[in-house]
Design a protein around this motif. Structure first.
Motif, PDB file in Angstrom:
ATOM      1  N   GLY A 184       0.769  -1.165  -0.182  1.00 31.47           N
ATOM      2  CA  GLY A 184       0.030   0.101   0.115  1.00 31.47           C
ATOM      3  C   GLY A 184       0.832   1.114   0.018  1.00 31.47           C
TER       4      GLY A 184
ATOM      5  N   VAL B  52      -0.891   3.976  -2.082  1.00 29.56           N
ATOM      6  CA  VAL B  52      -1.982   4.481  -1.646  1.00 29.56           C
ATOM      7  C   VAL B  52      -1.859   5.585  -0.197  1.00 29.56           C
ATOM      8  CG1 VAL B  52      -4.035   3.127  -2.419  1.00 29.56           C
ATOM      9  CG2 VAL B  52      -2.871   2.480  -0.207  1.00 29.56           C
TER      10      VAL B  52
ATOM     11  N   ARG C 225      -4.092  -8.848  -3.069  1.00 31.72           N
ATOM     12  CA  ARG C 225      -4.231  -7.364  -3.628  1.00 31.72           C
ATOM     13  C   ARG C 225      -3.299  -7.320  -4.896  1.00 31.72           C
ATOM     14  NH1 ARG C 225      -3.900  -3.605   1.940  1.00 31.72           N
ATOM     15  NH2 ARG C 225      -5.877  -4.040   2.384  1.00 31.72           N
TER      16      ARG C 225
ATOM     17  N   ASN D  96      -1.963  -1.142   7.048  1.00 32.03           N
ATOM     18  CA  ASN D  96      -2.922  -1.230   5.946  1.00 32.03           C
ATOM     19  C   ASN D  96      -3.644  -2.763   5.754  1.00 32.03           C
ATOM     20  OD1 ASN D  96      -4.260  -0.234   3.664  1.00 32.03           O
ATOM     21  ND2 ASN D  96      -2.661  -0.701   2.295  1.00 32.03           N
TER      22      ASN D  96
ATOM     23  N   LEU E   9      -9.402   1.002   3.209  1.00 34.67           N
ATOM     24  CA  LEU E   9      -8.684   2.163   2.663  1.00 34.67           C
ATOM     25  C   LEU E   9      -9.165   3.398   3.753  1.00 34.67           C
ATOM     26  CD1 LEU E   9      -8.955   1.921  -1.131  1.00 34.67           C
ATOM     27  CD2 LEU E   9      -6.882   1.891   0.022  1.00 34.67           C
TER      28      LEU E   9
ATOM     29  N   LEU F 245      -6.813   4.426   6.561  1.00 31.72           N
ATOM     30  CA  LEU F 245      -5.447   5.031   6.402  1.00 31.72           C
ATOM     31  C   LEU F 245      -5.610   6.597   6.719  1.00 31.72           C
ATOM     32  CD1 LEU F 245      -4.359   3.843   2.920  1.00 31.72           C
ATOM     33  CD2 LEU F 245      -3.520   3.062   5.029  1.00 31.72           C
TER      34      LEU F 245
END
Ligand code: ATP
Length: 212
Positions: A14, A17, A141, A176, A180, A183
């Protein structure tokens, strides 16, 4: 000298992101992968150097580097990997140094997927932020995103630092493993911390990087 937070994490953990979330807060980001691409793009010195060293097979039909061929070649051959790195790393380091020197904010983030594995940028960061999630989540993912098979993802993970060792070397960790939406509060808290650390670092650079 800007205060540099190193951002790292395993494949698919992640990092992107998280970097995007900091960027939304106005934080400047330098990205080692993007720099590696930029210095070896067509017309750049790294492009010519790689084709000269590896031959015409390294050139794709469109004239750019055949990054898939290069990745497979160096994955299988440590000598070839060392040769490629010797060509590109000085160019990448110079580019990142220039980006960092142009930062205007109190701190910025240097995103380096293989920060610990390569080691050549650890001296450039005052603090290390690791993005973490369980390994099964990484695999899920990355397979969903890229179409790589689970075994291929696990092979890449096996060539990276084990999760526990990466966590042991972190100053800060973003969890993470959840949605989402989890975060934003973590990023907001760290943003405040990094602004504080950067303010102290600006007053006393030597002390700001103590205890790392
Ligand atoms: P790489 O190492 O491959 O560059 P990365 O560490 O930058 O990956 P991201 O690209 O940020 O990881 O995330 C990997 C994939 O997982 C992306 O498709 C992203 O959209 C997705 N993803 C990241 N975090 C979450 C989350 N908390 N929930 C659901 N999907 C997520």
């Amino acid at each position: 000298m800007p205060y540099v937070v190193g951002l790292t994490g395993g494949i698919g953990s992640g990092k992107t992101v998280v970097a995007d979330a900091f960027a939304e807060l106005g934080v400047e980001i330098a990205d080692a992968d993007a720099a590696a691409h930029a210095v070896s793009a067509r017309g750049e010195p790294g492009h010519a150097a790689v084709i000269e060293a590896f031959g015409p097979q390294a050139r794709a039909a469109d004239g750019g580097l055949d990054r898939g061929w290069l990745r497979r070649t160096v994955f299988a051959d440590p000598v070839a990997r060392a040769r490629l790195e010797a060509l590109l790393h000085p160019l990448i380091l110079a580019r990142l140094a220039a980006e960092i020197a142009a930062w205007r904010g109190p701190y910025g983030i240097l995103s380096v997927p293989l920060l610990f594995e390569r080691g050549n940028l650890t001296s450039r960061v005052a603090r290390v932020l690791v993005v973490d999630c369980p390994e099964d989540v990484q695999v899920a993912r990355v397979t969903a995103r890229s179409g790589l098979a689970a075994e291929e993802v696990r092979a890449i993970m096996a060539a990276q630092l084990p999760r526990a060792q990466r966590l042991a070397r972190a100053d800060d960790v973003i969890d993470n493993g959840g949605p989402l939406a989890a975060l934003a509060p973590q990023v907001t808290r760290l943003h405040a911390l990094y602004r504080d650390l950067a303010a102290r670092f600006a007053l006393e650079p030597a002390r700001g990087s103590e205890g790392q």
